[in-house]
Design a protein around this motif. Structure first.
Motif, PDB file in Angstrom:
ATOM      1  N   GLY A  41       0.824  -1.211   0.000  1.00  0.00           N
ATOM      2  CA  GLY A  41       0.000   0.000   0.000  1.00  0.00           C
ATOM      3  C   GLY A  41       0.853   1.254   0.000  1.00  0.00           C
ATOM      4  N   ALA A  42       1.862   1.268   0.896  1.00  0.00           N
ATOM      5  CA  ALA A  42       2.748   2.435   0.974  1.00  0.00           C
ATOM      6  C   ALA A  42       3.530   2.592  -0.328  1.00  0.00           C
ATOM      7  CB  ALA A  42       3.707   2.266   2.153  1.00  0.00           C
ATOM      8  N   ALA A  43       3.962   1.453  -0.907  1.00  0.00           N
ATOM      9  CA  ALA A  43       4.727   1.508  -2.159  1.00  0.00           C
ATOM     10  C   ALA A  43       3.865   2.109  -3.272  1.00  0.00           C
ATOM     11  CB  ALA A  43       5.209   0.119  -2.550  1.00  0.00           C
ATOM     12  N   ALA A  44       2.581   1.735  -3.302  1.00  0.00           N
ATOM     13  CA  ALA A  44       1.678   2.260  -4.324  1.00  0.00           C
ATOM     14  C   ALA A  44       1.500   3.767  -4.154  1.00  0.00           C
ATOM     15  CB  ALA A  44       0.327   1.553  -4.237  1.00  0.00           C
ATOM     16  N   TRP A  45       1.375   4.222  -2.899  1.00  0.00           N
ATOM     17  CA  TRP A  45       1.244   5.666  -2.635  1.00  0.00           C
ATOM     18  C   TRP A  45       2.479   6.431  -3.109  1.00  0.00           C
ATOM     19  CZ3 TRP A  45      -2.218   9.157  -2.010  1.00  0.00           C
ATOM     20  CH2 TRP A  45      -3.459   8.811  -1.451  1.00  0.00           C
ATOM     21  N   VAL A  46       3.646   5.909  -2.704  1.00  0.00           N
ATOM     22  CA  VAL A  46       4.899   6.595  -3.051  1.00  0.00           C
ATOM     23  C   VAL A  46       5.055   6.640  -4.572  1.00  0.00           C
ATOM     24  CG1 VAL A  46       7.416   6.374  -2.967  1.00  0.00           C
ATOM     25  CG2 VAL A  46       6.070   6.104  -0.892  1.00  0.00           C
ATOM     26  N   SER A  47       4.745   5.520  -5.220  1.00  0.00           N
ATOM     27  CA  SER A  47       4.899   5.440  -6.664  1.00  0.00           C
ATOM     28  C   SER A  47       3.919   6.386  -7.371  1.00  0.00           C
ATOM     29  CB  SER A  47       4.665   3.988  -7.077  1.00  0.00           C
ATOM     30  OG  SER A  47       4.925   3.813  -8.416  1.00  0.00           O
ATOM     31  N   GLY A  48       2.670   6.396  -6.903  1.00  0.00           N
ATOM     32  CA  GLY A  48       1.658   7.264  -7.510  1.00  0.00           C
ATOM     33  C   GLY A  48       1.986   8.734  -7.339  1.00  0.00           C
ATOM     34  N   LEU A  49       2.392   9.092  -6.122  1.00  0.00           N
ATOM     35  CA  LEU A  49       2.755  10.494  -5.861  1.00  0.00           C
ATOM     36  C   LEU A  49       3.952  10.901  -6.713  1.00  0.00           C
ATOM     37  CD1 LEU A  49       2.377  10.663  -1.973  1.00  0.00           C
ATOM     38  CD2 LEU A  49       1.069  11.968  -3.654  1.00  0.00           C
ATOM     39  N   ARG A  50       4.884   9.980  -6.849  1.00  0.00           N
ATOM     40  CA  ARG A  50       6.080  10.262  -7.646  1.00  0.00           C
ATOM     41  C   ARG A  50       5.702  10.530  -9.099  1.00  0.00           C
ATOM     42  NH1 ARG A  50       8.224   7.014 -11.684  1.00  0.00           N
ATOM     43  NH2 ARG A  50       8.053   5.165 -10.374  1.00  0.00           N
ATOM     44  N   VAL A  51       4.797   9.718  -9.649  1.00  0.00           N
ATOM     45  CA  VAL A  51       4.401   9.897 -11.049  1.00  0.00           C
ATOM     46  C   VAL A  51       3.738  11.261 -11.247  1.00  0.00           C
ATOM     47  CG1 VAL A  51       2.851   9.078 -12.866  1.00  0.00           C
ATOM     48  CG2 VAL A  51       4.216   7.448 -11.573  1.00  0.00           C
ATOM     49  N   VAL A  52       2.816  11.617 -10.338  1.00  0.00           N
ATOM     50  CA  VAL A  52       2.085  12.884 -10.498  1.00  0.00           C
ATOM     51  C   VAL A  52       3.009  14.081 -10.250  1.00  0.00           C
ATOM     52  CG1 VAL A  52       0.216  14.296  -9.578  1.00  0.00           C
ATOM     53  CG2 VAL A  52      -0.132  11.842  -9.928  1.00  0.00           C
TER      54      VAL A  52
ATOM     55  N   PHE B 213       1.446   9.722 -19.188  1.00  0.00           N
ATOM     56  CA  PHE B 213       0.629   8.507 -19.257  1.00  0.00           C
ATOM     57  C   PHE B 213       1.495   7.265 -19.434  1.00  0.00           C
ATOM     58  CE2 PHE B 213      -2.499  11.778 -20.315  1.00  0.00           C
ATOM     59  CZ  PHE B 213      -3.450  11.468 -19.373  1.00  0.00           C
ATOM     60  N   LEU B 214       2.606   7.419 -20.157  1.00  0.00           N
ATOM     61  CA  LEU B 214       3.532   6.290 -20.290  1.00  0.00           C
ATOM     62  C   LEU B 214       4.093   5.927 -18.925  1.00  0.00           C
ATOM     63  CD1 LEU B 214       5.488   7.134 -23.544  1.00  0.00           C
ATOM     64  CD2 LEU B 214       3.908   5.243 -23.154  1.00  0.00           C
ATOM     65  N   SER B 215       4.480   6.965 -18.178  1.00  0.00           N
ATOM     66  CA  SER B 215       5.025   6.765 -16.852  1.00  0.00           C
ATOM     67  C   SER B 215       3.991   6.099 -15.939  1.00  0.00           C
ATOM     68  CB  SER B 215       5.436   8.145 -16.339  1.00  0.00           C
ATOM     69  OG  SER B 215       5.915   8.084 -15.059  1.00  0.00           O
ATOM     70  N   LEU B 216       2.733   6.572 -16.060  1.00  0.00           N
ATOM     71  CA  LEU B 216       1.652   6.019 -15.240  1.00  0.00           C
ATOM     72  C   LEU B 216       1.400   4.550 -15.588  1.00  0.00           C
ATOM     73  CD1 LEU B 216      -0.490   6.900 -13.132  1.00  0.00           C
ATOM     74  CD2 LEU B 216      -2.048   7.312 -15.034  1.00  0.00           C
ATOM     75  N   ALA B 217       1.372   4.246 -16.894  1.00  0.00           N
ATOM     76  CA  ALA B 217       1.144   2.864 -17.319  1.00  0.00           C
ATOM     77  C   ALA B 217       2.237   1.958 -16.775  1.00  0.00           C
ATOM     78  CB  ALA B 217       1.110   2.771 -18.846  1.00  0.00           C
ATOM     79  N   GLY B 218       3.495   2.444 -16.844  1.00  0.00           N
ATOM     80  CA  GLY B 218       4.612   1.671 -16.324  1.00  0.00           C
ATOM     81  C   GLY B 218       4.476   1.444 -14.835  1.00  0.00           C
ATOM     82  N   ALA B 219       4.124   2.496 -14.111  1.00  0.00           N
ATOM     83  CA  ALA B 219       4.007   2.397 -12.651  1.00  0.00           C
ATOM     84  C   ALA B 219       2.887   1.431 -12.257  1.00  0.00           C
ATOM     85  CB  ALA B 219       3.759   3.777 -12.053  1.00  0.00           C
ATOM     86  N   VAL B 220       1.755   1.513 -12.954  1.00  0.00           N
ATOM     87  CA  VAL B 220       0.616   0.638 -12.625  1.00  0.00           C
ATOM     88  C   VAL B 220       0.988  -0.827 -12.857  1.00  0.00           C
ATOM     89  CG1 VAL B 220      -1.703  -0.036 -13.381  1.00  0.00           C
ATOM     90  CG2 VAL B 220      -1.168   2.372 -13.001  1.00  0.00           C
ATOM     91  N   MET B 221       1.639  -1.101 -13.997  1.00  0.00           N
ATOM     92  CA  MET B 221       2.028  -2.486 -14.285  1.00  0.00           C
ATOM     93  C   MET B 221       3.068  -2.986 -13.281  1.00  0.00           C
ATOM     94  SD  MET B 221       0.516  -4.141 -16.634  1.00  0.00           S
ATOM     95  CE  MET B 221       1.622  -5.345 -17.378  1.00  0.00           C
ATOM     96  N   SER B 222       4.051  -2.139 -12.956  1.00  0.00           N
ATOM     97  CA  SER B 222       5.072  -2.561 -11.982  1.00  0.00           C
ATOM     98  C   SER B 222       4.424  -2.884 -10.651  1.00  0.00           C
ATOM     99  CB  SER B 222       6.095  -1.477 -11.691  1.00  0.00           C
ATOM    100  OG  SER B 222       6.557  -0.892 -12.821  1.00  0.00           O
ATOM    101  N   LEU B 223       3.505  -2.018 -10.220  1.00  0.00           N
ATOM    102  CA  LEU B 223       2.865  -2.244  -8.917  1.00  0.00           C
ATOM    103  C   LEU B 223       2.062  -3.537  -8.931  1.00  0.00           C
ATOM    104  CD1 LEU B 223       1.835   1.399  -8.029  1.00  0.00           C
ATOM    105  CD2 LEU B 223       3.398  -0.060  -6.739  1.00  0.00           C
ATOM    106  N   ALA B 224       1.405  -3.822 -10.063  1.00  0.00           N
ATOM    107  CA  ALA B 224       0.637  -5.064 -10.173  1.00  0.00           C
ATOM    108  C   ALA B 224       1.565  -6.265 -10.001  1.00  0.00           C
ATOM    109  CB  ALA B 224      -0.070  -5.124 -11.522  1.00  0.00           C
ATOM    110  N   PHE B 225       2.735  -6.197 -10.656  1.00  0.00           N
ATOM    111  CA  PHE B 225       3.659  -7.331 -10.543  1.00  0.00           C
ATOM    112  C   PHE B 225       4.332  -7.380  -9.183  1.00  0.00           C
ATOM    113  CE2 PHE B 225       4.096 -10.018 -14.252  1.00  0.00           C
ATOM    114  CZ  PHE B 225       3.190  -9.404 -15.097  1.00  0.00           C
ATOM    115  N   LEU B 226       4.541  -6.212  -8.576  1.00  0.00           N
ATOM    116  CA  LEU B 226       5.132  -6.214  -7.227  1.00  0.00           C
ATOM    117  C   LEU B 226       4.160  -6.820  -6.228  1.00  0.00           C
ATOM    118  CD1 LEU B 226       7.014  -2.798  -7.144  1.00  0.00           C
ATOM    119  CD2 LEU B 226       7.997  -5.093  -7.140  1.00  0.00           C
ATOM    120  N   ALA B 227       2.846  -6.629  -6.469  1.00  0.00           N
ATOM    121  CA  ALA B 227       1.845  -7.245  -5.595  1.00  0.00           C
ATOM    122  C   ALA B 227       1.983  -8.766  -5.652  1.00  0.00           C
ATOM    123  CB  ALA B 227       0.448  -6.813  -6.011  1.00  0.00           C
TER     124      ALA B 227
END
Lengths: 176, 132
Positions: A60-71, A86-100
């Motif tokens: 959860g914390a990793a997702a917050w940090v990653s999302g805030l970083r992208v924005v 949007f490229l950065s966001l797509a990358g972050a979303v996919m990475s977070l999915a795999f990190l989960a």
């Protein structure tokens, strides 16, 4: 001055996430400043922070940090709501999915290096998928796969190792 | 655990057994993907035209030779795995024969005197035509 009606409670967790996100934003600015031979090839230094946060404070914390970083990174680089964002966001979303998913790997055998590699390849796949669907609707983009995958491999390993080292060198509670 | 003590841990020790597996899998994925760099635009079929009309359209998957009659004589087209060429032509300058093998989508050899052309078509052709 009119006093604010809404009162935001700032907890210790919020402060920590903000602090770590700031570190991640700083690293993504450095990332953007490093000249690279090909567009799309980047070290992704900010992901080191994501990995450390994942190990320490959970997904959860990793997702917050990653999302805030992208924005925030997008705002600072003037990319906010531009294609790069949007490229950065797509990358972050996919990475977070795999990190989960990576969190389910047994910790004795698989460490941050594995997570980092999974995340870097997922990041590349997410960006390519978005680029193919939206920015360059031609299968020609897939000819970049070998170069991008090689970069994902190299930087994935390096970032994972750096995250390992940081986790070792700064035991819990001393990361600030 | 002190900082100084940790710095003595070599980098390789940070990689756990399973990590090696993941690195190996990722590296082989990169290796497998590399031929993609050269495969782009690979042609799929040969389109032979005579007098501007399609004479024959064949897939490039099996070897064969195709004689194409024209006003000067017979132009022979040769198809081999993934490529095609004009093997012989009665024309005086032999440009289309000297062009050699064509394999990328969009490539074309034109034997103008005999009014025969050989073009390579692909799933998605990157160019309308490629000429040398």
């Amino acid at each position: 001055m009119t006093p604010s009606i809404t009162e935001l409670e700032v907890g210790a967790d919020d402060v920590r996430i903000a602090r770590l996100a700031a570190a991640a934003v700083g690293l993504s600015l450095i990332d953007a400043a490093i000249p690279m031979p090909l567009p799309g090839v980047k070290p992704g230094l900010a992901n080191i922070v994501t990995l450390v946060v994942l190990a320490r404070y959970g997904w959860g914390a990793a997702a917050w940090v990653s999302g805030l970083r992208v924005v925030a990174g997008g705002l600072l680089l003037g990319q906010f709501l531009a294609p790069g964002f949007f490229l950065s966001l797509a990358g972050a979303v996919m990475s977070l999915a795999f990190l989960a998913l990576a969190r389910w790997l047994p910790g004795r055998l698989f460490g941050p290096v594995s997570w980092s590699l999974l995340a870097s390849f997922a990041h590349m796949a997410g960006q390519l998928a978005l680029a193919r669907a939206w920015l360059i609707p031609h299968d020609g983009v897939f000819r970049l796969v070998p170069v991008l995958a090689l970069a994902a491999l190299i930087f994935g390993i390096i970032n994972g190792l750096v995250a390992c080292r940081l986790l070792l060198d700064f035991p819990l509670g001393k990361e600030s | 655990m002190t900082l100084a003590a940790d710095m003595t841990v070599p980098w390789l020790r940070l990689i756990r057994p399973g990590d090696w597996l993941v690195i190996l899998a990722a590296a082989s994925a990169v290796g497998v993907s590399f031929p993609l760099l050269w495969q782009g635009g690979q042609g799929e079929r040969a389109i032979i035209r005579q007098e501007g009309r399609v004479f024959l359209e064949v897939a490039l998957d099996k070897a064969r030779t195709i004689p194409v009659p024209g006003p000067l004589g017979t132009t022979v087209i040769e198809i081999a795995a993934g490529r095609a060429r004009v093997a012989s032509d009665p024309g005086p300058r032999q440009y289309c024969v000297r062009q050699g093998w064509l394999s990328r989508a969009g490539e074309i050899a034109i034997c103008a005197p005999n009014r025969v052309s050989l073009a390579i078509g692909g799933g998605q052709s990157p160019y309308d035509s490629l000429n040398y």
